[in-house]
Design a protein around this motif. Structure first.
Motif, mmCIF file in Angstrom:
data_model
loop_
_atom_site.group_PDB
_atom_site.id
_atom_site.type_symbol
_atom_site.label_atom_id
_atom_site.label_comp_id
_atom_site.label_asym_id
_atom_site.label_seq_id
_atom_site.Cartn_x
_atom_site.Cartn_y
_atom_site.Cartn_z
ATOM 1 N N GLN A 1 0.847 -1.127 0.054
ATOM 2 C CA GLN A 1 -0.038 0.010 0.094
ATOM 3 C C GLN A 1 0.782 1.238 0.069
ATOM 4 O O GLN A 1 0.692 2.349 -0.795
ATOM 5 C CB GLN A 1 -0.819 -0.052 1.388
ATOM 6 C CG GLN A 1 -1.698 1.237 1.292
ATOM 7 C CD GLN A 1 -2.887 1.220 0.364
ATOM 8 O OE1 GLN A 1 -3.467 0.382 -0.028
ATOM 9 N NE2 GLN A 1 -2.951 2.134 -0.551
ATOM 10 N N THR B 1 2.277 1.947 -3.248
ATOM 11 C CA THR B 1 1.278 2.529 -4.030
ATOM 12 C C THR B 1 0.883 3.815 -3.991
ATOM 13 O O THR B 1 0.798 4.599 -4.952
ATOM 14 C CB THR B 1 -0.064 1.659 -4.098
ATOM 15 O OG1 THR B 1 0.089 0.257 -4.068
ATOM 16 C CG2 THR B 1 -1.393 2.159 -4.484
ATOM 17 N N ARG C 1 -2.377 -0.224 -7.228
ATOM 18 C CA ARG C 1 -2.081 -1.348 -6.296
ATOM 19 C C ARG C 1 -1.388 -2.399 -7.432
ATOM 20 O O ARG C 1 -0.533 -3.179 -6.881
ATOM 21 C CB ARG C 1 -3.300 -2.029 -5.536
ATOM 22 C CG ARG C 1 -3.773 -1.016 -4.421
ATOM 23 C CD ARG C 1 -2.552 -0.987 -3.393
ATOM 24 N NE ARG C 1 -2.375 -2.270 -3.040
ATOM 25 C CZ ARG C 1 -2.914 -2.829 -1.823
ATOM 26 N NH1 ARG C 1 -3.917 -2.503 -1.101
ATOM 27 N NH2 ARG C 1 -2.281 -4.136 -1.619
#
Ligand code: CP
Length: 311
Positions: free
Chosen positions: A149, A152, A296
């Motif tokens: 995450q 991302t 993602r």
């Protein structure tokens, strides 16, 4: 790359972000790299984005993917020397070695219990697989980290920034349930790896792990903290000091359009509308959460690519 447990496993963050952006432009350029290689994904907890985007990332690289919801299998034992006469049927020592025979890479998700701070900090599930598996491990969110995450999020900021050093604020928001610290921890670590003006705002008592935030400006006045922000990243986390407790659901901390002003709104999703953030933010063009979720795939893809290149 030998594994991706934490963002410290990335050798060069800015080059990795650049490479992830390049993959997004041409996702199939390395579609032969993963031929005859298998990614086994183990889920101890549920997922929408991580599950679909990581599978898509692996397939973009030509890998086969096998997914196991671990709760559909035996309850695994992680403690050493346990007399296994209760509800655990298989020790991770066997399970990790067995799964390694079916996998070239193992990715796994195992959240914190939010009951025992020391145990969560030890990352027992993740580190047991690192210890006993014979193939590289990718962290798809563990007790205290969500490095896919965070990669991302850094990629999204790089793509959407309009100044060379944007102001990024991580803001706590209310939530009815106790949530882990993993997303916030990895985001804070990642923001120290890229060129941003970063600060955190949260109510008093909602401090994160001070080891992680020790070099970061923290402002308990949300309105003041958000002034002139370019990106506002909103996230709830449960209390860290009174571990795992929900001690405030103060709706004053919900992000509104007025507080957001001209900034872009970020959130890892899933998000509770009109609790964490109001509709007017999520439904506005300033919200980049869908863009973020799309990224993602490419964050996972660059990580899998780097690991495949090192097999
Ligand atoms: N942001 C995130 O990890 O989403 P999921 O929990 O749906 O995988």
């Amino acid at each position: 790359m030998k594994k991706y447990i934490d963002i410290s496993d990335i050798e060069n963050v800015s080059k990795t972000i650049e490479a992830a952006i390049a993959l997004k432009k041409d996702p199939f350029q390395f579609e032969k790299l993963g031929k005859n290689k298998t990614l086994v994904m183990l889920f101890f907890n549920s997922s929408l984005r991580t599950r679909l985007s990581t599978e898509k990332a692996a397939k973009n690289l030509g890998m086969d993917v096998v997914i196991l919801n671990v709760n559909d299998a035996w309850n695994l034992e992680f403690e050493d020397g346990t007399i296994m006469n209760l509800d655990t049927s298989e020790h991770v020592k066997e399970a990790a070695q067995v799964i390694s025979q079916y996998a070239d890479i193992i990715a796994l998700r195992a959240f914190s219990t939010l009951k025992d701070k020391q145990k969560d900090a030890s990352e027992l599930v993740l580190n047991s697989f690192v210890k006993y598996a014979s193939v590289p491990i990718v962290n798809m969110e563990s007790s205290i980290a969500h490095p896919l995450q965070a990669l991302t999020d850094a990629m999204t900021i790089e793509e959407l920034k309009t100044t060379s050093k944007p102001k990024v604020v991580l803001s706590w928001a209310p939530h009815p349930k106790a949530l882990p610290h993993a997303v916030a921890n990895s985001f804070v670590k990642m923001m120290q790896q890229i060129d941003v003006d970063f600060s955190i705002t949260h109510p008093k008592g909602y401090e994160l792990d001070s080891e992680i935030t020790k070099n970061i400006l923290i402002n308990h006045n949300q309105e003041e903290a958000l002034k002139k922000a370019d990106f506002v990243y909103v996230k709830n986390w449960s209390n860290y000091l009174d571990y795992g407790k929900v001690v405030s659901q103060d709706s004053e901390w919900m992000l509104t359009k007025e507080k957001l002003s001209t900034a872009k709104f970020m959130h890892c999703l899933p998000v509770r509308r009109n609790v964490v953030v109001e509709d007017a933010v999520l439904d506005s063009e300033q919200s980049v959460v869908i863009h973020q979720a799309n990224n993602r795939t490419f964050a996972a893809q660059i990580v899998l690519k780097k690991i495949l290149e090192n097999l």
